[in-house]
Design a protein around this motif. Sequence first.
Motif, PDB file in Angstrom:
ATOM      1  N   LEU A  63      89.729  63.393  53.858  1.00 40.09           N
ATOM      2  CA  LEU A  63      89.037  62.676  52.796  1.00 40.09           C
ATOM      3  C   LEU A  63      87.532  62.592  53.074  1.00 40.09           C
ATOM      4  CD1 LEU A  63      89.374  61.296  50.095  1.00 40.09           C
ATOM      5  CD2 LEU A  63      89.750  59.162  51.307  1.00 40.09           C
ATOM      6  N   TYR A  64      87.159  62.377  54.343  1.00 37.11           N
ATOM      7  CA  TYR A  64      85.733  62.370  54.692  1.00 37.11           C
ATOM      8  C   TYR A  64      85.087  63.705  54.326  1.00 37.11           C
ATOM      9  CZ  TYR A  64      86.249  58.004  57.301  1.00 37.11           C
ATOM     10  OH  TYR A  64      86.485  56.704  57.653  1.00 37.11           O
ATOM     11  N   LEU A  65      85.792  64.797  54.576  1.00 42.46           N
ATOM     12  CA  LEU A  65      85.273  66.119  54.200  1.00 42.46           C
ATOM     13  C   LEU A  65      85.178  66.265  52.684  1.00 42.46           C
ATOM     14  CD1 LEU A  65      86.814  68.864  56.500  1.00 42.46           C
ATOM     15  CD2 LEU A  65      84.444  68.162  56.293  1.00 42.46           C
ATOM     16  N   LEU A  66      86.228  65.862  51.998  1.00 44.71           N
ATOM     17  CA  LEU A  66      86.263  65.969  50.547  1.00 44.71           C
ATOM     18  C   LEU A  66      85.131  65.159  49.898  1.00 44.71           C
ATOM     19  CD1 LEU A  66      88.015  67.131  48.196  1.00 44.71           C
ATOM     20  CD2 LEU A  66      89.187  64.933  48.189  1.00 44.71           C
ATOM     21  N   LEU A  67      84.851  64.010  50.464  1.00 43.95           N
ATOM     22  CA  LEU A  67      83.788  63.153  49.931  1.00 43.95           C
ATOM     23  C   LEU A  67      82.395  63.636  50.326  1.00 43.95           C
ATOM     24  CD1 LEU A  67      85.390  59.678  50.690  1.00 43.95           C
ATOM     25  CD2 LEU A  67      85.203  60.789  48.456  1.00 43.95           C
ATOM     26  N   GLY A  68      82.333  64.550  51.297  1.00 39.07           N
ATOM     27  CA  GLY A  68      81.037  65.006  51.792  1.00 39.07           C
ATOM     28  C   GLY A  68      80.380  63.999  52.712  1.00 39.07           C
ATOM     29  N   ALA A  69      81.170  63.079  53.253  1.00 42.38           N
ATOM     30  CA  ALA A  69      80.624  62.041  54.125  1.00 42.38           C
ATOM     31  C   ALA A  69      80.306  62.572  55.520  1.00 42.38           C
ATOM     32  CB  ALA A  69      81.609  60.880  54.233  1.00 42.38           C
ATOM     33  N   LEU A  70      81.016  63.595  55.961  1.00 44.22           N
ATOM     34  CA  LEU A  70      80.785  64.209  57.269  1.00 44.22           C
ATOM     35  C   LEU A  70      80.802  65.726  57.099  1.00 44.22           C
ATOM     36  CD1 LEU A  70      83.067  61.825  59.333  1.00 44.22           C
ATOM     37  CD2 LEU A  70      80.587  61.892  59.416  1.00 44.22           C
ATOM     38  N   GLY A  71      80.049  66.416  57.954  1.00 43.56           N
ATOM     39  CA  GLY A  71      79.787  67.835  57.758  1.00 43.56           C
ATOM     40  C   GLY A  71      80.914  68.801  58.029  1.00 43.56           C
ATOM     41  N   THR A  72      81.590  68.662  59.159  1.00 42.65           N
ATOM     42  CA  THR A  72      82.634  69.618  59.531  1.00 42.65           C
ATOM     43  C   THR A  72      83.941  68.880  59.768  1.00 42.65           C
ATOM     44  OG1 THR A  72      82.252  69.469  61.918  1.00 42.65           O
ATOM     45  CG2 THR A  72      80.920  71.086  60.688  1.00 42.65           C
TER      46      THR A  72
ATOM     47  N   GLU B 114      85.851  69.118  62.383  1.00 42.95           N
ATOM     48  CA  GLU B 114      85.891  68.631  63.769  1.00 42.95           C
ATOM     49  C   GLU B 114      85.196  67.275  63.871  1.00 42.95           C
ATOM     50  OE1 GLU B 114      84.564  67.763  67.718  1.00 42.95           O
ATOM     51  OE2 GLU B 114      83.163  68.541  66.243  1.00 42.95           O
ATOM     52  N   VAL B 115      84.053  67.143  63.247  1.00 44.33           N
ATOM     53  CA  VAL B 115      83.312  65.874  63.272  1.00 44.33           C
ATOM     54  C   VAL B 115      84.088  64.804  62.508  1.00 44.33           C
ATOM     55  CG1 VAL B 115      81.191  64.723  62.501  1.00 44.33           C
ATOM     56  CG2 VAL B 115      81.061  66.973  63.573  1.00 44.33           C
ATOM     57  N   ALA B 116      84.656  65.179  61.365  1.00 39.84           N
ATOM     58  CA  ALA B 116      85.421  64.224  60.567  1.00 39.84           C
ATOM     59  C   ALA B 116      86.668  63.749  61.319  1.00 39.84           C
ATOM     60  CB  ALA B 116      85.817  64.858  59.234  1.00 39.84           C
ATOM     61  N   LEU B 117      87.351  64.668  61.994  1.00 36.48           N
ATOM     62  CA  LEU B 117      88.542  64.294  62.762  1.00 36.48           C
ATOM     63  C   LEU B 117      88.178  63.406  63.948  1.00 36.48           C
ATOM     64  CD1 LEU B 117      91.594  64.596  63.100  1.00 36.48           C
ATOM     65  CD2 LEU B 117      91.166  66.659  64.428  1.00 36.48           C
ATOM     66  N   TYR B 118      87.102  63.741  64.626  1.00 36.17           N
ATOM     67  CA  TYR B 118      86.635  62.922  65.750  1.00 36.17           C
ATOM     68  C   TYR B 118      86.278  61.520  65.258  1.00 36.17           C
ATOM     69  CZ  TYR B 118      83.475  61.117  69.318  1.00 36.17           C
ATOM     70  OH  TYR B 118      82.863  60.312  70.243  1.00 36.17           O
ATOM     71  N   PHE B 119      85.481  61.448  64.196  1.00 35.64           N
ATOM     72  CA  PHE B 119      85.071  60.148  63.663  1.00 35.64           C
ATOM     73  C   PHE B 119      86.293  59.341  63.231  1.00 35.64           C
ATOM     74  CE2 PHE B 119      84.036  57.307  60.188  1.00 35.64           C
ATOM     75  CZ  PHE B 119      83.051  56.529  60.768  1.00 35.64           C
ATOM     76  N   SER B 120      87.207  59.982  62.527  1.00 32.76           N
ATOM     77  CA  SER B 120      88.392  59.288  62.053  1.00 32.76           C
ATOM     78  C   SER B 120      89.235  58.760  63.213  1.00 32.76           C
ATOM     79  CB  SER B 120      89.226  60.226  61.177  1.00 32.76           C
ATOM     80  OG  SER B 120      90.336  59.554  60.650  1.00 32.76           O
ATOM     81  N   THR B 121      89.351  59.549  64.265  1.00 32.02           N
ATOM     82  CA  THR B 121      90.147  59.130  65.426  1.00 32.02           C
ATOM     83  C   THR B 121      89.532  57.916  66.117  1.00 32.02           C
ATOM     84  OG1 THR B 121      90.900  61.395  65.750  1.00 32.02           O
ATOM     85  CG2 THR B 121      91.162  59.901  67.604  1.00 32.02           C
ATOM     86  N   VAL B 122      88.227  57.949  66.379  1.00 33.05           N
ATOM     87  CA  VAL B 122      87.610  56.820  67.076  1.00 33.05           C
ATOM     88  C   VAL B 122      87.502  55.589  66.177  1.00 33.05           C
ATOM     89  CG1 VAL B 122      86.382  58.258  68.738  1.00 33.05           C
ATOM     90  CG2 VAL B 122      85.215  57.565  66.651  1.00 33.05           C
ATOM     91  N   THR B 123      87.464  55.800  64.864  1.00 37.21           N
ATOM     92  CA  THR B 123      87.417  54.664  63.944  1.00 37.21           C
ATOM     93  C   THR B 123      88.801  54.050  63.787  1.00 37.21           C
ATOM     94  OG1 THR B 123      85.565  55.653  62.763  1.00 37.21           O
ATOM     95  CG2 THR B 123      86.793  53.957  61.606  1.00 37.21           C
ATOM     96  N   TYR B 124      89.805  54.874  63.534  1.00 32.12           N
ATOM     97  CA  TYR B 124      91.187  54.406  63.344  1.00 32.12           C
ATOM     98  C   TYR B 124      91.673  53.646  64.577  1.00 32.12           C
ATOM     99  CZ  TYR B 124      96.226  54.852  62.271  1.00 32.12           C
ATOM    100  OH  TYR B 124      97.548  54.607  62.027  1.00 32.12           O
ATOM    101  N   SER B 125      91.332  54.146  65.745  1.00 28.59           N
ATOM    102  CA  SER B 125      91.788  53.510  66.981  1.00 28.59           C
ATOM    103  C   SER B 125      90.890  52.358  67.408  1.00 28.59           C
ATOM    104  CB  SER B 125      91.863  54.550  68.097  1.00 28.59           C
ATOM    105  OG  SER B 125      90.563  55.042  68.373  1.00 28.59           O
ATOM    106  N   SER B 126      89.843  52.113  66.663  1.00 26.75           N
ATOM    107  CA  SER B 126      88.865  51.050  66.933  1.00 26.75           C
ATOM    108  C   SER B 126      88.124  51.237  68.247  1.00 26.75           C
ATOM    109  CB  SER B 126      89.520  49.666  66.877  1.00 26.75           C
ATOM    110  OG  SER B 126      89.947  49.411  65.559  1.00 26.75           O
ATOM    111  N   VAL B 127      88.034  52.476  68.725  1.00 30.60           N
ATOM    112  CA  VAL B 127      87.208  52.762  69.896  1.00 30.60           C
ATOM    113  C   VAL B 127      85.743  52.676  69.491  1.00 30.60           C
ATOM    114  CG1 VAL B 127      86.565  54.525  71.582  1.00 30.60           C
ATOM    115  CG2 VAL B 127      88.965  54.164  71.017  1.00 30.60           C
ATOM    116  N   GLY B 128      85.399  53.345  68.404  1.00 33.46           N
ATOM    117  CA  GLY B 128      84.074  53.245  67.809  1.00 33.46           C
ATOM    118  C   GLY B 128      82.930  53.567  68.750  1.00 33.46           C
ATOM    119  N   TYR B 129      82.883  54.783  69.274  1.00 34.02           N
ATOM    120  CA  TYR B 129      81.812  55.155  70.193  1.00 34.02           C
ATOM    121  C   TYR B 129      80.426  55.004  69.571  1.00 34.02           C
ATOM    122  CZ  TYR B 129      85.233  57.134  73.412  1.00 34.02           C
ATOM    123  OH  TYR B 129      86.266  57.297  74.276  1.00 34.02           O
TER     124      TYR B 129
END
Length: 154
Positions: free
Chosen positions: A69-78, A80-95
């Motif tokens: 969805l981040y890719l579809l919305l154009g919120a993140l570029g690739t 890999e970046v969207a999956l990384y962001f989603s993983t750290v956000t979903y897990s509340s790691v939030g680097y």
Amino acid sequence: MLIQLFLATIMSLVTVVIHLTGLAFLVRILRSHHRLVRPLKSAPVAVLLVSTATIFAIHTAEIWLYAFLYLLLGALGTFEVALYFSTVTYSSVGYGDVLLGHEWRIFGAIEGATGILMIGWSTAFLVSMLGQLKLLTHDWLTPEAGPSLKQAAR
């Protein structure tokens, strides 16, 4: 902002449905009397391993859905970046090394809240399963297993 809230609400509901469906499917498999499931039931650790792997698969599907969805919305570029962001956000790691633009930051925050709820739900499910499998019982918790607390304190 209303678009973010609307999409975040829809995604949260979709995530809950995916989670509920995945856990219901897991319970149905574990209750099954199929010849492939029967040997599993005699080994509680195997049941726990299969359950944990299934729960990881459920979380993975939810994280990937957000990434797409981040890719579809154009919120993140690739991806890999969207999956990384989603993983750290979903897990509340939030680097914090990858950030959403201002137009999507509320959506990202709600993904974090949704993720932590889903992880909590999974944890509760596994703890309940441990109780049903009698893997939470310990003989050292019973008074007959050793000296009483009064004797140990002396």
